[in-house]
Each structure stands twice: as structure tokens, then as C-alpha cells.
Design a protein around this motif. Structure first.
Motif, PDB file in Angstrom:
ATOM      1  N   ARG A  24     -63.901 -52.333  19.987  1.00  0.00           N
ATOM      2  CA  ARG A  24     -62.643 -52.483  19.711  1.00  0.00           C
ATOM      3  C   ARG A  24     -61.813 -51.382  19.221  1.00  0.00           C
ATOM      4  O   ARG A  24     -60.732 -51.187  19.777  1.00  0.00           O
ATOM      5  CB  ARG A  24     -62.490 -53.764  19.208  1.00  0.00           C
ATOM      6  CG  ARG A  24     -62.723 -54.971  20.149  1.00  0.00           C
ATOM      7  CD  ARG A  24     -62.302 -56.381  19.770  1.00  0.00           C
ATOM      8  NE  ARG A  24     -62.949 -56.485  18.308  1.00  0.00           N
ATOM      9  CZ  ARG A  24     -62.332 -57.331  17.404  1.00  0.00           C
ATOM     10  NH1 ARG A  24     -61.066 -57.807  17.591  1.00  0.00           N
ATOM     11  NH2 ARG A  24     -62.796 -57.409  16.194  1.00  0.00           N
ATOM     12  N   LEU A  25     -62.474 -50.751  18.242  1.00  0.00           N
ATOM     13  CA  LEU A  25     -61.790 -49.597  17.620  1.00  0.00           C
ATOM     14  C   LEU A  25     -61.482 -48.431  18.613  1.00  0.00           C
ATOM     15  O   LEU A  25     -60.356 -48.098  18.748  1.00  0.00           O
ATOM     16  CB  LEU A  25     -62.448 -49.101  16.355  1.00  0.00           C
ATOM     17  CG  LEU A  25     -61.776 -47.756  15.701  1.00  0.00           C
ATOM     18  CD1 LEU A  25     -60.128 -48.163  15.276  1.00  0.00           C
ATOM     19  CD2 LEU A  25     -62.720 -47.240  14.614  1.00  0.00           C
ATOM     20  N   LEU A  28     -58.852 -49.328  21.187  1.00  0.00           N
ATOM     21  CA  LEU A  28     -57.642 -48.961  20.669  1.00  0.00           C
ATOM     22  C   LEU A  28     -57.181 -47.522  20.663  1.00  0.00           C
ATOM     23  O   LEU A  28     -56.397 -46.874  20.978  1.00  0.00           O
ATOM     24  CB  LEU A  28     -57.444 -49.516  19.163  1.00  0.00           C
ATOM     25  CG  LEU A  28     -56.262 -49.340  18.486  1.00  0.00           C
ATOM     26  CD1 LEU A  28     -55.396 -50.449  18.799  1.00  0.00           C
ATOM     27  CD2 LEU A  28     -56.240 -49.474  16.796  1.00  0.00           C
ATOM     28  N   LEU A 137     -59.056 -40.051  13.827  1.00  0.00           N
ATOM     29  CA  LEU A 137     -59.418 -41.645  13.474  1.00  0.00           C
ATOM     30  C   LEU A 137     -60.738 -41.662  13.809  1.00  0.00           C
ATOM     31  O   LEU A 137     -61.556 -42.434  12.781  1.00  0.00           O
ATOM     32  CB  LEU A 137     -58.366 -42.663  13.980  1.00  0.00           C
ATOM     33  CG  LEU A 137     -57.031 -42.484  13.494  1.00  0.00           C
ATOM     34  CD1 LEU A 137     -56.217 -43.519  14.264  1.00  0.00           C
ATOM     35  CD2 LEU A 137     -57.011 -42.824  12.109  1.00  0.00           C
ATOM     36  N   THR A 140     -62.942 -39.788  11.200  1.00  0.00           N
ATOM     37  CA  THR A 140     -62.936 -40.562   9.894  1.00  0.00           C
ATOM     38  C   THR A 140     -63.609 -42.038   9.903  1.00  0.00           C
ATOM     39  O   THR A 140     -64.261 -42.141   8.762  1.00  0.00           O
ATOM     40  CB  THR A 140     -61.424 -41.126   9.504  1.00  0.00           C
ATOM     41  OG1 THR A 140     -60.563 -39.757   9.883  1.00  0.00           O
ATOM     42  CG2 THR A 140     -61.246 -41.475   8.275  1.00  0.00           C
ATOM     43  N   ASP A 141     -63.478 -42.789  10.818  1.00  0.00           N
ATOM     44  CA  ASP A 141     -64.148 -43.988  10.856  1.00  0.00           C
ATOM     45  C   ASP A 141     -65.730 -43.703  10.877  1.00  0.00           C
ATOM     46  O   ASP A 141     -66.605 -44.236  10.290  1.00  0.00           O
ATOM     47  CB  ASP A 141     -63.986 -44.766  12.158  1.00  0.00           C
ATOM     48  CG  ASP A 141     -64.698 -45.938  12.451  1.00  0.00           C
ATOM     49  OD1 ASP A 141     -64.618 -46.723  11.388  1.00  0.00           O
ATOM     50  OD2 ASP A 141     -65.163 -46.388  13.421  1.00  0.00           O
ATOM     51  N   ALA A 144     -66.694 -42.505   7.680  1.00  0.00           N
ATOM     52  CA  ALA A 144     -66.502 -43.721   6.512  1.00  0.00           C
ATOM     53  C   ALA A 144     -67.785 -44.567   6.573  1.00  0.00           C
ATOM     54  O   ALA A 144     -68.606 -45.107   5.872  1.00  0.00           O
ATOM     55  CB  ALA A 144     -65.560 -44.383   6.728  1.00  0.00           C
ATOM     56  N   ARG A 145     -68.343 -44.758   8.020  1.00  0.00           N
ATOM     57  CA  ARG A 145     -69.670 -45.682   8.284  1.00  0.00           C
ATOM     58  C   ARG A 145     -70.613 -45.018   7.959  1.00  0.00           C
ATOM     59  O   ARG A 145     -72.019 -45.463   7.645  1.00  0.00           O
ATOM     60  CB  ARG A 145     -69.832 -46.012   9.720  1.00  0.00           C
ATOM     61  CG  ARG A 145     -68.497 -47.202  10.024  1.00  0.00           C
ATOM     62  CD  ARG A 145     -68.594 -47.366  11.487  1.00  0.00           C
ATOM     63  NE  ARG A 145     -67.376 -48.029  11.929  1.00  0.00           N
ATOM     64  CZ  ARG A 145     -67.069 -49.316  11.708  1.00  0.00           C
ATOM     65  NH1 ARG A 145     -68.287 -50.261  11.125  1.00  0.00           N
ATOM     66  NH2 ARG A 145     -66.050 -49.969  12.139  1.00  0.00           N
TER      67      ARG A 145
ATOM     68  N   GLU C  83     -64.134 -54.715  12.250  1.00  0.00           N
ATOM     69  CA  GLU C  83     -64.569 -53.405  12.557  1.00  0.00           C
ATOM     70  C   GLU C  83     -63.823 -52.388  12.124  1.00  0.00           C
ATOM     71  O   GLU C  83     -63.901 -51.269  12.066  1.00  0.00           O
ATOM     72  CB  GLU C  83     -64.602 -53.583  13.853  1.00  0.00           C
ATOM     73  CG  GLU C  83     -65.806 -54.088  14.787  1.00  0.00           C
ATOM     74  CD  GLU C  83     -65.257 -54.215  16.064  1.00  0.00           C
ATOM     75  OE1 GLU C  83     -65.350 -53.280  16.804  1.00  0.00           O
ATOM     76  OE2 GLU C  83     -65.121 -55.390  16.702  1.00  0.00           O
ATOM     77  N   PHE C  84     -62.430 -52.714  11.760  1.00  0.00           N
ATOM     78  CA  PHE C  84     -61.512 -51.971  11.191  1.00  0.00           C
ATOM     79  C   PHE C  84     -61.317 -51.622   9.897  1.00  0.00           C
ATOM     80  O   PHE C  84     -60.541 -50.896   9.208  1.00  0.00           O
ATOM     81  CB  PHE C  84     -59.829 -52.384  11.710  1.00  0.00           C
ATOM     82  CG  PHE C  84     -59.975 -52.366  13.253  1.00  0.00           C
ATOM     83  CD1 PHE C  84     -59.477 -51.249  14.018  1.00  0.00           C
ATOM     84  CD2 PHE C  84     -60.113 -53.715  13.911  1.00  0.00           C
ATOM     85  CE1 PHE C  84     -59.491 -51.342  15.432  1.00  0.00           C
ATOM     86  CE2 PHE C  84     -60.138 -53.728  15.318  1.00  0.00           C
ATOM     87  CZ  PHE C  84     -59.642 -52.781  15.860  1.00  0.00           C
ATOM     88  N   PRO C  86     -63.756 -50.234   7.423  1.00  0.00           N
ATOM     89  CA  PRO C  86     -64.098 -48.807   7.131  1.00  0.00           C
ATOM     90  C   PRO C  86     -62.985 -47.731   7.346  1.00  0.00           C
ATOM     91  O   PRO C  86     -62.477 -47.025   6.499  1.00  0.00           O
ATOM     92  CB  PRO C  86     -65.271 -48.455   7.619  1.00  0.00           C
ATOM     93  CG  PRO C  86     -65.870 -49.467   8.172  1.00  0.00           C
ATOM     94  CD  PRO C  86     -64.698 -50.732   8.495  1.00  0.00           C
ATOM     95  N   LEU C  87     -62.418 -47.793   8.549  1.00  0.00           N
ATOM     96  CA  LEU C  87     -61.526 -46.938   8.890  1.00  0.00           C
ATOM     97  C   LEU C  87     -59.989 -47.364   8.173  1.00  0.00           C
ATOM     98  O   LEU C  87     -59.450 -46.436   7.530  1.00  0.00           O
ATOM     99  CB  LEU C  87     -60.905 -46.958  10.435  1.00  0.00           C
ATOM    100  CG  LEU C  87     -59.832 -46.138  10.986  1.00  0.00           C
ATOM    101  CD1 LEU C  87     -60.423 -44.775  10.657  1.00  0.00           C
ATOM    102  CD2 LEU C  87     -59.627 -46.509  12.503  1.00  0.00           C
ATOM    103  N   ALA C  90     -60.327 -45.758   4.846  1.00  0.00           N
ATOM    104  CA  ALA C  90     -60.233 -44.251   4.762  1.00  0.00           C
ATOM    105  C   ALA C  90     -58.801 -43.851   4.841  1.00  0.00           C
ATOM    106  O   ALA C  90     -58.278 -42.713   4.293  1.00  0.00           O
ATOM    107  CB  ALA C  90     -61.266 -43.803   5.893  1.00  0.00           C
ATOM    108  N   ILE C  91     -57.820 -44.663   6.013  1.00  0.00           N
ATOM    109  CA  ILE C  91     -56.924 -44.095   6.052  1.00  0.00           C
ATOM    110  C   ILE C  91     -55.844 -44.357   4.744  1.00  0.00           C
ATOM    111  O   ILE C  91     -55.119 -43.458   4.580  1.00  0.00           O
ATOM    112  CB  ILE C  91     -56.053 -44.859   7.183  1.00  0.00           C
ATOM    113  CG1 ILE C  91     -56.709 -44.597   8.649  1.00  0.00           C
ATOM    114  CG2 ILE C  91     -54.692 -44.696   7.431  1.00  0.00           C
ATOM    115  CD1 ILE C  91     -56.241 -45.371   9.524  1.00  0.00           C
ATOM    116  N   ILE C  94     -56.598 -41.247   2.535  1.00  0.00           N
ATOM    117  CA  ILE C  94     -56.202 -40.060   3.251  1.00  0.00           C
ATOM    118  C   ILE C  94     -54.745 -40.150   3.033  1.00  0.00           C
ATOM    119  O   ILE C  94     -54.099 -39.075   2.820  1.00  0.00           O
ATOM    120  CB  ILE C  94     -56.637 -39.730   4.563  1.00  0.00           C
ATOM    121  CG1 ILE C  94     -58.217 -39.416   4.456  1.00  0.00           C
ATOM    122  CG2 ILE C  94     -56.032 -38.435   5.158  1.00  0.00           C
ATOM    123  CD1 ILE C  94     -58.717 -39.582   5.841  1.00  0.00           C
TER     124      ILE C  94
END
Lengths: 400, 312, 247
Positions: A24-25, A28, A137, A140-141, A144-145, C83-84, C86-87, C90-91, C94
Motif C-alpha cells: 500500500r505504501l 501511494l 520516501l 527512506t522506508d 528504516a526497515r 505499514e506506514f 517506519p516511514l 523516518a520522515i 528527517i
């Protein structure tokens, strides 16, 4: 008939399953990038610095064949973003996308600029910015993972920095308007960038030298804490431009009346009030975190250390400071990032730094010039944040 | 020998420790028991001067501890506390090496000593030396704390509720380990606890404190049979004092010569309380206690145990 | 709050209002800071109007960032939005590396000068503290409490509204307060792109080398920030105590 019905059911399940399996990310981000590229120009072209800009689509910029190749690469990245959940693969795809985009923007700018034209200005358009945002993004994601170790993170940062510097050095982006602005100010840019680092780094160094002992005193005595921290708190609420301005008066007086001060270069305008104001802003987080970190050192560890015959100084140096260091450095990280940003304001009082370009750009309504000041500032703050986060993590990993 | 002479510690108007005098024999395991606020920890901390007495003095082998600088004094005395107080940012080996490092021992000697202690406490050096305290279980942390306290080979070891944070099963094991260590290194141990059971299990001598005052100081038998006052007898409790008394004697000491044919064996080190339980469980009248090398086994009868448990 | 702590705040509030309503009355105080006969009090615009415009900007931006940031914080802590997470973390991390001046300066040429770019910068900058605090506040709600709410038969929405948000409220509101104070200070920079606000006074002082202007602008903004922060803290205490969330 029964077998037919049984066979009919599975495809429907596969259909909904496949849609549900889309990340889903990824969905988007792909929508963001595709929407941006479809509705906004990829590059904008201006005949000169003040002319109105004309939007150029991908096809306008790159020609149909190259544009199709570029889109094919982006489609591959999109497929990974939608379907593959392995962070490594997603990171690789994002980097591939960024690389392809850098080439498209760089060469596109070159092709759009008529040969020998020194006045034309080509800049990334909304489509390019949104694509870059989506790719950033995605990366970054993935990062992060991945949860890289501190050392690997620093290595990745160094690698990314090296590739970026090489890309700019290679002349790939020379036709972009930001680089045009840079070309006419190359010498000043180096000086202001150094000045910016000096302002931010110097003020943080000073804040550590003053704030850490102050924080240690706060940790020792609730009374000192009650007196010091609220004052520093109030200092933080004074708006930055006012604090910069307010320090001009006293420093100007000092510079006029005290020969030693004048010799040190202390004047009402320039670096001195900026450095002082930035130091004042940095004091609270450094002092507060030092007090917090020292306060969190387990009392049993200190008692055991004293019981085994460590002197007060040994307890501080070998037990308390090492244990408090991650918290203190977390404060330093906040302050360093904050002051790299705030140092832009120094330009308002003649203190120099990259803010010079930002405010010149604002004055001339030239966004490229603003970017010339703002982008390196953000890059510096970003590097500082990643580096110090990695150091804090590396230190904090030991004690639970 | 440790001598406490009229030790007093006053905070404001309150005497936390009030005029305590006692002599602690070299090589003994002395336990100070008291409820929280009884002044027992303060008493202990005056021995290594983590707390300076308001009045009175502490002599170690005849020398006033006030004549040495605090840190120097403390480097010569082992110290282990509740919740172990291990340094979370240092490895097990670095933790144990704290005092030897402070004393400036050569590196090779420190390394050898660390390995020796880890082995003595049944921790495999290869496995544990490089670990950090938060990677250990509670029992392991406690053992490392003891190893650290013993690192420089002190003659005296002060322990403040060292087993307080352990769960009951591990606690007994840890207590036995410390007792074994004490015998092996012939260390004088002064231990503070609120747990009377622990005091009886470990102590050669027990000091009972309450309200900052020393209520009684003597052998476990003394306390059990001749409590100095109501407070001490209440603290010890009367419901199972016969069993307590039995737990202070070993099978070796109680056994008599006699017929041991067909009797089940019992270890000479077992205490009479355990021996009695074993006899009841097996429905036997007597057990065989193996003798010293070369001597025949001897007989320990139910009747004999009951006679020894008769206190008053 | 005890009267001891309240008294200086009341004095500060009275002085602030008096200064905004009748600034000329304070001219003798600021006169020593001027030279060459420069005016001691800013008169190009009414200080009261500037203060109101300043606060309007801050209020609009902060309400906007609070709504968006809290909604996002709730979203990523639900199972559907996990799901969102971790992102978004991070956002947030940053995002703090973007200096407010840079956000402002980049926004200005895009959306025009004046209030709009300032509003955008304040909004974007205000998101981060609120989002961060919402996240940590919601994540700190004990699992046992949520479990027992589930056991009592509460649905997801009921749990959120009746259990999780009230328990996380102190932290969330701390984030809102932080954002407000930051916005009050940052809004002064908006005057470099011609937004109406108290920054105007400070900038005018910087340009004409008039310390009196800088000081009065800075003081008004600083005092407003401290008073508003304290007022929000007091209000929060009253509301939460009534709800029994904070003792």
C-alpha cells in the motif's frame, strides 16, 4: 457442472488476493509520482532569469525514445515498489530510480538549453520534484526497515555523499539554473558555506563547553536546577531574529569601548552576535540532557563504584559520563541540527553563512538562489543528524 | 579482626545507628539482621567509610580506618550490594577487573585473576568474560558482583542484601556459593540482610539490629536458645525453632556408632533438619552416615535427632 | 498553580496588554536605546494589530498541524496503517533537518509573498512535535489497559476515543504546546517574506539599526510565548484533572 463451479471460484480469490498483495505504501508512492509526472511539467524553461517559465513534459525534454526508456526504468521501480517487500530490493530500485532521474534531469537540461545560451534557465518542475520525493520516501522506508548497524549507516552516508559530489563535479547538472547561480558565485559560496559551518559548529562547541558542566551542576543540586533550567527555557522562547538583534547592541558597545574586544573582531554586526545567539539557543538542550543523562545513571552502579574505592573524579569519568553520554549526545544532535538551520538567520545581521543566498534570493524573487542557500543547509543538517544518530546508537547499544 | 567501638551515626536529630560496639572475628561469616530502617546498612557502610560516623570508630586489625583516605581503604575491602550494581557499559571481565585496575595491577595478572574468579563462581570465562551485564541472568549478575568484590583478594568482604533481587530457588544456590567461596578464600564476611532464614543459613555469628541499636550479637544457637529480649525472639519466631536448632547441626556431629546394616546413607554434611525430613519421608528409624576415610559408617537415629532438637 | 507562581504572570500579562494598547506611554523606557533622535516606539503599524495578526497566523497554522498530525499519528498506530509506521518515523526525523527559513524561502516564490508562505512553513514545522508526541503517547498506553477494554467489549473506535486518546492526551497536548511556542517564534521570520506580524517590528529595527524596535518586538513575542505556554499548561491541567487522567 459441479466441477465447473468449483473451478470458477478460485480466480476471483486470486484476483482480490493479488490486489491485496500490492504494497500500500508502494501504491501511494507510485500514484504520487505518476500523478506528478502526468499533470506537472518535468522541467521548466525560462529564456532568462526573470522571464516567465514554460513547462516541459518528459517527451518535450528527452525526446520520445529516451523518454520511453526512462519511463521503462521508472515502471520497473514502480513494479518493485508495488510487489516486492524485501527492503534490500526496494532500496536498490529506489537508487536506480534516483540515478535514472539524475541523468534525465541533467541531460534534459542540457538538451533544452540552446548551445551557447548563457541566459536561459532550466529548473526541475513539479513533476520532477514529486518523483524525487516519491523515490526518496521509497528509499527512506527501505532504509528504516533494513535497520542498518550504526557503522553501516555511516558508510552508506559516506557513499551517498561521494556519489553526489561526483555527480555535481562531473558537470552533469551544470545546465540547471541552481548550478548557473552557483557558477557566478562559486568563490563566495565556498566562503559562506565555511562560515555557516563555523557558526553552527562553533556555537555548539561553545554550548557543550558551558552547558555540560551546567547540566552536571543541575544533576547535583535541585536548587541549581530550579534556577538554571527555567531561565534557559525562557531564552528559547525569544524569537531568533530578535535575539540576534538584541545582542548587536551590547556587542557593538563592547567593540567600541574595549580594545581587546575589537581585536577579537567583536562588533555589533557580523559573526559575534550570531555566534553568541546560537550558543544561547543551544544551551538548554545540552544542559537539560546532561542533567537528565546523569540523573539516569543507576544509583547502585555509583554506590558500587564508591564502595570499591573509586574517587569522586574517577566515578564521574569512568562511570557517570560514559553512562550519560548517549543522552548528552542526543541533546547535541538536536542542537547541531537546530543551529545549522538557525545559522541561516545570521545573514540578516551581516553574520554571513548560507542564509546570505536565501535572503538575497527572497529579495530578488529568485527561487534558484534561495535553493542555492537552502539545499546545502538541509544537506548539512541531514548529514549531522545521520552521523550523530549513528554515534548515539553505537554508544547506546551497549547499556540496555 | 574488625572492631566497632561505640559507633553512632546521627542525621539531624535521629540516631540512625546508636552506640554500637562489636568485634568480628577474622575468617568469620557475620550477618547483621534487621528490618528496613534498623540502621544495619548504615552500620555496614561505616566500616568502609561510605558513611562517616558521627561518633565512635572502626578498627581493622587494630588500625583506625579513619587514618586512611576513603578510596584507598575501600580498595582493600570487598563490597557487593543488592541489585549487584554492575557497570552496564563494561563487560563482565572489565567489571571484575575494576579494583585490580584501580590498584594498577599488570594486565596479565588481572586477566589471570578474572579467569580464576569466574571459574570459582562456575562461570565459563570463555563464554562470560566478554558479555555485558544486561546479557546475563539475575543469578549470573549476582555472581559477577561477588567476583568483582573479591577481585583484589580482600581479607574483608562487605555485602549489603546481596541476594535481595534473586528469586527463592536461585537465592539458596547463590548463598551456598558465597559460603563455599568464603571457606575457600578464608574471607571475613560481614553481610546485611532483613531475612532471618538467610542469617541462620549463612552466619557463624548473627547481630540483630533495631532502631539503630544492637539488640543481640552471638552465635545462631545463642539467639535461638537465649534470645536477649522480646524483639529478638519475635524476630526469630517460635513456631519452628526446634527445626531451626536442628538445622544448625550436621549429621556428622550427631551420628553415633552402631549397627548400620541395611540403612539408607545420608551425607555427613547434611543438617539434622534435612536428615529428619528424609527419615520421615522414608518411614525409617535411622540412617547411615558415612565416616571419614577408613572409618566405618555410623548410625543416626530418629530418637537421637529428636533429643538434639529439644531446646528449653 | 500557586499564587506565588501566578503573580509574576499576571504582572507580565498586564504589562503586555498595556504596552500593546498604549505603546507611547512606554516611550521613555525605550528612548535610551535609540540614537540620532530615532523613534523609540514602532509606529508604522499598530502594535496591537500586529500582535493579533501574529497570533491569528500561529493559531491557524497550529490548529491545522494539530488536526493533521494527530490524525496521522492515530492512523499509523492502527493495524491498517502499520505499514506506514517506519516511514513516518523516518520522515519526522528527517523533517526536523529542514530549517524553517528554508521552508519559508522555498514556499514564498511558489505561493507568493505574504501570509501564505508563512502559514505553510508554520504548518509544516508544527506537524513534527505533535506527530512525534501523539505517536509516543499512543504507544505508551499499556497493552493491559487496551486488552481489558477489548475484553469489556469495546470496538476499535470506542477504544481509541474512550481509552487510548484520553490516556495519551497529556503527551499529545505537550506536543501542541511545543508547536505553538515554536510557531510564535518562527512567525517572526515570516516578516522577511512580508507576512504581517510582530517580526515586522524586529526587522525594521534591524534595518534601521534601532535597538528599541528589536527589543520591543522581541519582548512582546517572548512574553506572549511564555504566557501562552503557561496558559495552555494550566488549561490542560484543569481539563485533564476533571477527566481524572492526571492527578
Amino acid at each position: 457442472m459441479a466441477t465447473h463451479q468449483a473451478a470458477a471460484a478460485p480466480p476471483r480469490q486470486v484476483g482480490t488476493g493479488a490486489l491485496a498483495r500490492l504494497d500500500r505504501l508502494g501504491l501511494l508512492l507510485v500514484a504520487l509520482a505518476a500523478g506528478g509526472l502526468a499533470s506537472l511539467p518535468f522541467l521548466t524553461f525560462k529564456a532568462n532569469r526573470i522571464a516567465a517559465g514554460a513547462g516541459k513534459t518528459l517527451a518535450d525534454t528527452l525526446g520520445t525514445a529516451v523518454a520511453a526508456a526512462f519511463l521503462a526504468v521508472l515502471a520497473l521501480v514502480a513494479a518493485v515498489a508495488l510487489l516486492d517487500r524485501r527492503p534490500r530490493v526496494r532500496l536498490a530500485a529506489a537508487l536506480l530510480g534516483v540515478g535514472a532521474m539524475a541523468l534525465a534531469v541533467g541531460f534534459g537540461a542540457g538538451w533544452l538549453t540552446p548551445p551557447g545560451d548563457r541566459f536561459a534557465r532550466v529548473a526541475p518542475g513539479g513533476g520532477a520534484w514529486l518523483l524525487l520525493l516519491a523515490l526518496a520516501l521509497l528509499a527512506t522506508d527501505a532504509l528504516a526497515r533494513l535497520g542498518l548497524s550504526p557503522l553501516l549507516r555511516m558508510a552508506a552516508l559516506a557513499g551517498a555523499a561521494a556519489v553526489t559530489v561526483l555527480a555535481f563535479r562531473s558537470g552533469l547538472f551544470d545546465q540547471l539554473s541552481v548550478m548557473r547561480e552557483y557558477a557566478s558565485r562559486a568563490d563566495v559560496f565556498g566562503r559562506e558555506a565555511r562560515q555557516h559551518l563555523l557558526l553552527a559548529g562553533g556555537s555548539v562547541a561553545a554550548a557543550i563547553l558551558i552547558g555540560a558542566p551546567l547540566g552536571a551542576l543541575c544533576a547535583l543540586s535541585p536548587r541549581i536546577r530550579g534556577a538554571v533550567l527555567p531561565v534557559l527555557n525562557v531564552v528559547q522562547t525569544i524569537p531568533s531574529i530578535a535575539l540576534f538583534g538584541l545582542l548587536m547592541g551590547p556587542l557593538a558597545w563592547l567593540g567600541r569601548t574595549q580594545p581587546w574586544a575589537a581585536e577579537l573582531g567583536i562588533r555589533g554586526i557580523g559573526a559575534a552576535p550570531a555566534l553568541l545567539a546560537l550558543t544561547l539557543y543551544a544551551l538548554l538542550p545540552v544542559a537539560a540532557n546532561t542533567a537528565l543523562g546523569l540523573g539516569r545513571v543507576p544509583a547502585t552502579a555509583v554506590d558500587a563504584a564508591a564502595g570499591m574505592g573509586m574517587t569522586r573524579r574517577q566515578i564521574l569519568a569512568r562511570i557517570e559520563i560514559p553512562l550519560a553520554l548517549p543522552v548528552i549526545l542526543a541533546g547535541v544532535r538536536v542542537v547541531l541540527v537546530q543551529n545549522i538551520g538557525l545559522a541561516t538567520i545570521a545573514a540578516l545581521i551581516g553574520g554571513g553563512g548560507l542564509g546570505t543566498f536565501v535572503f538575497q534570493g527572497v529579495g530578488q524573487t529568485a527561487i534558484d538562489l534561495v535553493l542555492l542557500g537552502a539545499a546545502p543547509t538541509v544537506a548539512m543538517a541531514f548529514v549531522a543528524a545521520v552521523l550523530l544518530d549513528a554515534v548515539v546508537d553505537a554508544l547506546g547499544r551497549r547499556p540496555a | 579482626m574488625i572492631e566497632l567501638e561505640n559507633l553512632t551515626k546521627r542525621y539531624g536529630d535521629v540516631d540512625v545507628v546508636s552506640d554500637v560496639s562489636m568485634q568480628i572475628q577474622p575468617g568469620s561469616f557475620t550477618v547483621v539482621v534487621g528490618q528496613s530502617g534498623s540502621g544495619k546498612s548504615t552500620l555496614l557502610r561505616m566500616v568502609n567509610r561510605l558513611v562517616e560516623p558521627t561518633a565512635g570508630r572502626v578498627l581493622i586489625d587494630g588500625r583506625d580506618v579513619a587514618s586512611l583516605p576513603g578510596p584507598t581503604l575501600r580498595r582493600g575491602i570487598g563490597y557487593a550490594i543488592q541489585g549487584h550494581g554492575l557497570f552496564p557499559h563494561r563487560t563482565v571481565a572489565q567489571n571484575i577487573a575494576t579494583v585490580p585496575t584501580l590498584l594498577g595491577w599488570p594486565k596479565a595478572k588481572i586477566r589471570a585473576r578474572v579467569a580464576e574468579l569466574l571459574e570459582a563462581l562456575q562461570l565459563d570465562p570463555g563464554q562470560f568474560a566478554a558479555k555485558y551485564p544486561d546479557e546475563l541472568s539475575g543469578g549470573e549478575q549476582q555472581r559477577v558482583g561477588v567476583a568483582r568484590a573479591l577481585a583484589a583478594g580482600p581479607n574483608i568482604l562487605l555485602m549489603d542484601e546481596p541476594f535481595g533481587a534473586l528469586d527463592p530457588i536461585i537465592r539458596v544456590k547463590a548463598q551456598d556459593d558465597v559460603k563455599a567461596i568464603q571457606r575457600r578464600f578464608e574471607t571475613t564476611i560481614l553481610l546485611v540482610t532483613h531475612d532471618m532464614e538467610e542469617a541462620f543459613h549463612l552466619g557463624d555469628a548473627i547481630a540483630v539490629m533495631s532502631g539503630g541499636k544492637l539488640q543481640q550479637y552471638g552465635s545462631p544457637e545463642d539467639l535461638l536458645l537465649r534470645p536477649a529480649n522480646d524483639y529478638v525472639s519475635r524476630l526469630i519466631g517460635s513456631s519452628d525453632r526446634a527445626l531451626r536448632a536442628l538445622s544448625l547441626k550436621t549429621a556428622r556431629d550427631a551420628a553415633e556408632s552402631g549397627d548400620t546394616d541395611g540403612l539408607f546413607p545420608i551425607a555427613p554434611d547434611a543438617n539434622l533438619r534435612d536428615a529428619l525430613a528424609e527419615l520421615i519421608w522414608r518411614g525409617a528409624d535411622a540412617a547411615a552416615v558415612s565416616g571419614e576415610a577408613g572409618t566405618p559408617p555410623r548410625r543416626l537415629s530418629l530418637r537421637r535427632i529428636l533429643a538434639l532438637g529439644r531446646g528449653a | 498553580m500557586s499564587t506565588m507562581a501566578l503573580a509574576p504572570r499576571v504582572v507580565a500579562l498586564v504589562l503586555l496588554l498595556a504596552f500593546l494598547l498604549a505603546p507611547q506611554f512606554f516611550a521613555p523606557v525605550f528612548a535610551p536605546l535609540t540614537h540620532n533622535g530615532a523613534p523609540p516606539i514602532y509606529t508604522q503599524a499598530s502594535l496591537l494589530d500586529l500582535a493579533i495578526a501574529h497570533l491569528e497566523l500561529v493559531a491557524l497554522a497550529t490548529v491545522g498541524s494539530a488536526v493533521v498530525a494527530i490524525a496521522l499519528g492515530v492512523l499509523v498506530t492502527r493495524r491498517a496503517g502499520a505499514e506506514f509506521l517506519p516511514l513516518s518515523r523516518a520522515i519526522v526525523n528527517i523533517g526536523q533537518t529542514f530549517p524553517p527559513v528554508a521552508v519559508l524561502a522555498v514556499a514564498a516564490p511558489l505561493v507568493g509573498f505574504g501570509q501564505a508562505p508563512t502559514l505553510i512553513a508554520l504548518f509544516v514545522y508544527g506537524l513534527l512535535p505533535i506527530f512525534e508526541n501523539t505517536l509516543s503517547g499512543l504507544q505508551q498506553v499499556s497493552a493491559a489497559v487496551v486488552e481489558s477494554a477489548k475484553g469489556a467489549g469495546m470496538g476499535g473506535l470506542q477504544r481509541l476515543v474512550k481509552i487510548e486518546l484520553p490516556l495519551a492526551a497529556p503527551q499529545i497536548l505537550e506536543g501542541v504546546r511545543l508547536s505553538t511556542v515554536i510557531a510564535i517564534g518562527t512567525a517572526t521570520i515570516g516578516s522577511t517574506v512580508a507576512a504581517k506580524g510582530l517580526g515586522e517590528v524586529i526587522i525594521a529595527g534591524l534595518l534601521s539599526d534601532n535597538t528599541a524596535f528589536i527589543l520591543q518586538g522581541g519582548l512582546v513575542v517572548g512574553v506572549m510565548a511564555v504566557l501562552i505556554y503557561d496558559a495552555m499548561t494550566a488549561l490542560e491541567r484543569i481539563v485533564l484533572r476533571r477527566r481524572g487522567v492526571r492527578r
